[in-house]
Motif scaffolding. Structure first.
Motif, PDB file in Angstrom:
ATOM      1  N   ASN A 109       0.831  -1.206   0.000  1.00  0.00           N
ATOM      2  CA  ASN A 109       0.000   0.000   0.000  1.00  0.00           C
ATOM      3  C   ASN A 109       0.863   1.253   0.000  1.00  0.00           C
ATOM      4  OD1 ASN A 109      -2.279  -1.574   0.058  1.00  0.00           O
ATOM      5  ND2 ASN A 109      -2.568  -1.401   2.253  1.00  0.00           N
ATOM      6  N   PHE A 110       1.898   1.280   0.836  1.00  0.00           N
ATOM      7  CA  PHE A 110       2.808   2.425   0.898  1.00  0.00           C
ATOM      8  C   PHE A 110       3.486   2.632  -0.454  1.00  0.00           C
ATOM      9  CE2 PHE A 110       7.068   4.166   1.770  1.00  0.00           C
ATOM     10  CZ  PHE A 110       6.696   5.388   2.319  1.00  0.00           C
ATOM     11  N   LYS A 111       3.924   1.530  -1.045  1.00  0.00           N
ATOM     12  CA  LYS A 111       4.601   1.596  -2.348  1.00  0.00           C
ATOM     13  C   LYS A 111       3.675   2.172  -3.413  1.00  0.00           C
ATOM     14  CE  LYS A 111       6.764  -1.491  -5.749  1.00  0.00           C
ATOM     15  NZ  LYS A 111       5.977  -1.065  -6.877  1.00  0.00           N
ATOM     16  N   ALA A 112       2.464   1.656  -3.498  1.00  0.00           N
ATOM     17  CA  ALA A 112       1.530   2.090  -4.544  1.00  0.00           C
ATOM     18  C   ALA A 112       0.990   3.496  -4.307  1.00  0.00           C
ATOM     19  CB  ALA A 112       0.372   1.099  -4.652  1.00  0.00           C
ATOM     20  N   LYS A 113       0.533   3.755  -3.091  1.00  0.00           N
ATOM     21  CA  LYS A 113      -0.147   5.027  -2.805  1.00  0.00           C
ATOM     22  C   LYS A 113       0.807   6.190  -2.592  1.00  0.00           C
ATOM     23  CE  LYS A 113      -4.346   3.287  -2.501  1.00  0.00           C
ATOM     24  NZ  LYS A 113      -5.461   3.667  -3.301  1.00  0.00           N
ATOM     25  N   VAL A 114       2.025   5.903  -2.145  1.00  0.00           N
ATOM     26  CA  VAL A 114       2.957   6.987  -1.850  1.00  0.00           C
ATOM     27  C   VAL A 114       4.120   7.000  -2.841  1.00  0.00           C
ATOM     28  CG1 VAL A 114       4.469   8.020  -0.121  1.00  0.00           C
ATOM     29  CG2 VAL A 114       2.302   6.990   0.580  1.00  0.00           C
ATOM     30  N   LEU A 115       4.955   5.971  -2.807  1.00  0.00           N
ATOM     31  CA  LEU A 115       6.175   5.991  -3.618  1.00  0.00           C
ATOM     32  C   LEU A 115       5.897   6.041  -5.114  1.00  0.00           C
ATOM     33  CD1 LEU A 115       8.431   3.456  -1.667  1.00  0.00           C
ATOM     34  CD2 LEU A 115       8.508   5.954  -1.626  1.00  0.00           C
ATOM     35  N   ASP A 116       5.078   5.114  -5.603  1.00  0.00           N
ATOM     36  CA  ASP A 116       4.808   5.087  -7.051  1.00  0.00           C
ATOM     37  C   ASP A 116       4.031   6.319  -7.498  1.00  0.00           C
ATOM     38  OD1 ASP A 116       6.145   2.679  -7.148  1.00  0.00           O
ATOM     39  OD2 ASP A 116       4.330   1.455  -7.224  1.00  0.00           O
ATOM     40  N   SER A 117       3.093   6.758  -6.676  1.00  0.00           N
ATOM     41  CA  SER A 117       2.315   7.959  -6.995  1.00  0.00           C
ATOM     42  C   SER A 117       3.225   9.185  -7.082  1.00  0.00           C
ATOM     43  CB  SER A 117       1.237   8.170  -5.932  1.00  0.00           C
ATOM     44  OG  SER A 117       0.646   9.431  -6.063  1.00  0.00           O
ATOM     45  N   CYS A 118       4.097   9.340  -6.093  1.00  0.00           N
ATOM     46  CA  CYS A 118       5.035  10.472  -6.095  1.00  0.00           C
ATOM     47  C   CYS A 118       6.000  10.383  -7.268  1.00  0.00           C
ATOM     48  CB  CYS A 118       5.826  10.512  -4.791  1.00  0.00           C
ATOM     49  SG  CYS A 118       4.875  11.001  -3.353  1.00  0.00           S
ATOM     50  N   GLN A 119       6.490   9.201  -7.520  1.00  0.00           N
ATOM     51  CA  GLN A 119       7.444   9.002  -8.608  1.00  0.00           C
ATOM     52  C   GLN A 119       6.843   9.434  -9.952  1.00  0.00           C
ATOM     53  OE1 GLN A 119       8.482   4.898  -9.589  1.00  0.00           O
ATOM     54  NE2 GLN A 119      10.628   5.517  -9.751  1.00  0.00           N
ATOM     55  N   GLN A 120       5.623   9.002 -10.226  1.00  0.00           N
ATOM     56  CA  GLN A 120       4.970   9.344 -11.491  1.00  0.00           C
ATOM     57  C   GLN A 120       4.655  10.839 -11.571  1.00  0.00           C
ATOM     58  OE1 GLN A 120       4.583   7.017 -14.004  1.00  0.00           O
ATOM     59  NE2 GLN A 120       4.222   8.865 -15.196  1.00  0.00           N
ATOM     60  N   ALA A 121       4.135  11.406 -10.489  1.00  0.00           N
ATOM     61  CA  ALA A 121       3.776  12.827 -10.478  1.00  0.00           C
ATOM     62  C   ALA A 121       5.004  13.712 -10.673  1.00  0.00           C
ATOM     63  CB  ALA A 121       3.069  13.183  -9.177  1.00  0.00           C
ATOM     64  N   LEU A 122       6.091  13.404  -9.998  1.00  0.00           N
ATOM     65  CA  LEU A 122       7.304  14.205 -10.137  1.00  0.00           C
ATOM     66  C   LEU A 122       7.884  14.090 -11.536  1.00  0.00           C
ATOM     67  CD1 LEU A 122       6.970  14.492  -7.081  1.00  0.00           C
ATOM     68  CD2 LEU A 122       9.429  14.232  -6.866  1.00  0.00           C
TER      69      LEU A 122
END
Length: 142
Positions: A109-122
């Motif tokens: 959940n942390f990976k999908a909702k935070v890390l991957d989301s931030c990575q794509q947005a940035l």
């Protein structure tokens, strides 16, 4: 308008300050749009004492990000942009991002909702991007 800054105290505690009191967007007499922002009195010294505490980034980068996690991740990465690589414990990253221990308790959940989301947005909206790899797993994973 809802930005709160935590200021560390020498005793180990902290003090919170709301940065802005009021925001006004309007047209002047010639029909030009303007923005007027009133900073809180306690925040003014923080805003104009940039020598040791803050770093600069183009505001347009942060404005296009959609969540607090994305904005904070951008700020964290900009601070370490010149280093190129950083190893950090997941628990420390969660704390830097302001994520409560009970929020996204599972790695997936942390990976999908935070890390991957931030990575794509940035990658899509800012001047920086990042990659990450999962290090040691289990208690104290990095």
């Amino acid at each position: 308008m809802q930005k709160i800054v935590n200021i560390p105290l020498e005793s180990g505690g902290f003090r919170q300050i709301v940065l802005f009191d009021e925001l006004r967007v309007d047209k002047d007499s010639s029909g030009e749009w303007y923005v007027e922002i009133s900073a809180s009195q306690k925040a003014l010294p923080l805003m104009f004492d940039f020598k040791d505490r803050y770093f600069k980034y183009a505001l347009w980068n942060a404005l296009r990000l959609k969540s607090a996690n994305q904005i904070r991740m951008y700020e964290i990465l900009k601070q370490y942009e010149t280093i190129g690589k950083r190893e950090i414990k997941v628990s420390d990253l969660r704390e830097l991002l302001g994520i409560a221990p009970n929020e996204y308790p599972r790695w997936n959940n942390f990976k999908a909702k935070v890390l991957d989301s931030c990575q794509q947005a940035l990658k899509d909206t800012t001047d920086i991007c990042f990659t990450y790899e999962r290090g040691k797993t289990g208690t104290g994973g990095k």
